[in-house]
Design an enzyme around this catalytic site. Structure first.
Site, PDB file in Angstrom:
ATOM      1  CG  ASN A   1      44.669  43.601  30.696  1.00  0.00           C
ATOM      2  OD1 ASN A   1      45.278  44.426  31.394  1.00  0.00           O
ATOM      3  ND2 ASN A   1      43.712  42.841  31.176  1.00  0.00           N
TER       4      ASN A   1
ATOM      5  NE  ARG B   1      41.380  45.856  32.805  1.00  0.00           N
ATOM      6  CZ  ARG B   1      41.742  45.323  33.950  1.00  0.00           C
ATOM      7  NH1 ARG B   1      42.914  44.723  34.068  1.00  0.00           N
ATOM      8  NH2 ARG B   1      40.961  45.388  35.002  1.00  0.00           N
TER       9      ARG B   1
ATOM     10  CG  HIS C   1      35.163  44.078  37.836  1.00  0.00           C
ATOM     11  ND1 HIS C   1      34.775  43.606  39.070  1.00  0.00           N
ATOM     12  CD2 HIS C   1      36.412  43.589  37.632  1.00  0.00           C
ATOM     13  CE1 HIS C   1      35.748  42.870  39.583  1.00  0.00           C
ATOM     14  NE2 HIS C   1      36.763  42.853  38.725  1.00  0.00           N
TER      15      HIS C   1
ATOM     16  NE  ARG D   1      41.308  43.528  45.257  1.00  0.00           N
ATOM     17  CZ  ARG D   1      40.895  43.474  43.987  1.00  0.00           C
ATOM     18  NH1 ARG D   1      39.611  43.639  43.703  1.00  0.00           N
ATOM     19  NH2 ARG D   1      41.745  43.300  43.021  1.00  0.00           N
TER      20      ARG D   1
ATOM     21  CD  GLU E   1      36.959  42.114  32.073  1.00  0.00           C
ATOM     22  OE1 GLU E   1      37.100  43.122  32.763  1.00  0.00           O
ATOM     23  OE2 GLU E   1      37.362  40.991  32.424  1.00  0.00           O
TER      24      GLU E   1
END
Ligand code: AMP
Length: 416
Positions: free
Chosen positions: A14, A101, A190, A251, A396
């Site tokens: 990743n 990823r 996600h 955010r 993940e």
């Protein structure tokens, strides 16, 4: 699964702009081994490789190695030397496939073998994910160089699981040219996590994925909720970018689109600064000056009104999505799944999100909820709760490894 996988290992990568996360798996059966992070790539004086291995007795072996790492290629070369020294001297021959990823894959709906056409698509999608896709491409280029052409590389996209969204869920009500000419629509993110949560929840409930309706809540520094109908994503809270939806660490989530325009017009803020305000200075941080929910909860417990407000706004937004997605699933919800840093570790958040939803069939078991922390997986609803509530630590990397195995060696990944 083929003989190559039986003998080999999988490397999951990743790549961030100045970092590279990795995890090494034994391929058959798929078992996680050593994992870690190379940080401060490009800042040669401070770059480090740290790695961790869980030993069979439950203890962990740790490494930290400071070495100058100038780019993603030197990072991977360093990693292979490290794995050669600490895992197996023939590691170069043992890596049977690499899973990458990648955040944005436009309309790519599943994990795919990397070829020139896929790389072109990731480059095209970089316009929509400028912070994430370019480092992903750097990771791919580095791995292709280090492993040579004989090792297959697989791209696993955060957006792929949400490609099953119907048009009524992914279209913005904007002039059609923005969709047709600029690919502006909701994509969702996600996806690897939500896919893993739905699959794991189905397995825990003993039913085929294709018969599971669930609302999966990935609540971490970045947060999103997904409506899963018969195992497929039918709506998700993030949109064109990861900015839409829930209130997150920094955010803002959902916002009247006129707000940034108004701020820009009245204060003279430019586009780049507005982008930073919405992505980096809003959310919990904007509301109370703290982006880590642990601190917000601590301050709230001491009576801090700003922290209490930030928590209320955060929780209310999650509840709104749970309600909206209950309707998206026509009231047929088998499970609500909590995951990621907040979802896995905060009984308080889970209790507040699920509180007073008895009429929707949700009854939380307070004791089970309190115990389900620190990476534990299980049910936190009472047996009589029509909607089961589950905590599932997301993984993940494991999902990327499963999907990589599926693409390269057959569809074993699909069964897990
Ligand atoms: P993630 O992005 O999944 O790694 O999640 C990181 C976030 O999880 C942190 O920013 C914290 O806000 C949050 N977190 C971790 N542990 C807890 C906890 N015990 N209670 C509340 N939030 C937590």
């Amino acid at each position: 699964m083929g003989a190559a996988a039986e003998a080999g290992r999988l490397l999951v990568i990743n790549a961030g702009s100045s970092s590279l996360k990795f995890k090494l798996f034994a391929a058959a059966p798929l078992v996680a081994g050593l994992g870690g992070l190379i940080e401060r790539i490009g800042d040669a004086a401070n770059s480090t490789l740290s790695a961790k291995l869980r030993l069979p007795d439950g203890s962990t072996q740790k490494w930290e190695d400071k070495t100058p790492i100038t780019n993603h290629t030197t990072a991977l070369e360093k990693l292979m030397r490290f794995l050669g020294d600490n895992v197996s001297s023939s590691i170069e021959q043992e890596v049977a496939a690499v899973g990458h990823r990648i955040v944005h894959g436009l309309d790519i709906a599943k994990a795919v073998l990397l070829d020139d056409a896929v790389i072109k698509k990731i480059e095209k999608a970089a316009a929509l994910a400028p912070l994430h896709n370019p480092p992903g491409l750097a990771g791919i280029a580095a791995a292709q160089k280090v492993f040579g052409p004989a090792v297959p590389h697989v791209a696993v996209f955060d957006t792929a699981f949400h490609q099953t969204l119907p048009p009524h869920a992914y279209m913005y009500a904007l002039p059609m040219e923005y969709y047709k000419q600029h690919s502006i629509r909701r994509y969702g993110f996600h996806g690897t996590s939500h896919k893993y949560l739905a699959e794991t929840a189905a397995a825990m409930m003993g039913r085929p994925l294709g018969q599971l309706n669930a609302i999966t809540c990935h609540l971490g520094a970045g947060s999103s909720v997904t409506a899963v109908e018969r195992g497929r994503s039918v709506d998700t809270s993030m949109g064109l970018t990861p900015l839409e939806g829930l209130v997150m660490g920094t955010r803002c989530g959902d916002l009247d689109p006129a707000v940034p325009l108004h701020i820009m017009r009245t204060t003279g803020v430019g586009a780049a600064e507005m982008d930073a305000i919405l992505n980096k200075r809003s959310g919990l941080l904007g509301l109370c000056g703290n982006n880590d929910l642990r601190n917000v909860i601590e301050r709230r417990a001491k009576g801090d009104p700003e922290a209490a407000l930030a928590m209320d706004v955060f929780i209310y937004r999650v509840r709104k999505y749970v309600g909206a997605y209950t309707t998206a699933l026509n009231g047929h919800v088998d499970a609500i799944v909590f995951s990621a840093g907040i979802g896995e570790n905060s009984p308080l958040v889970r209790a507040l999100v699920c509180g007073e939803l008895q009429r929707l069939g949700v009854i939380i078991d307070a004791e089970a909820n309190a115990e389900m922390v620190g990476g534990r997986q299980g049910f936190i609803s009472k047996p009589e709760s029509r909607v089961k509530v589950l905590v599932v630590p997301t993984d993940e990397e494991l999902s990327i490894a499963q999907q990589t195995v599926g693409v390269v060696f057959g569809d074993m990944g699909e069964q897990m």
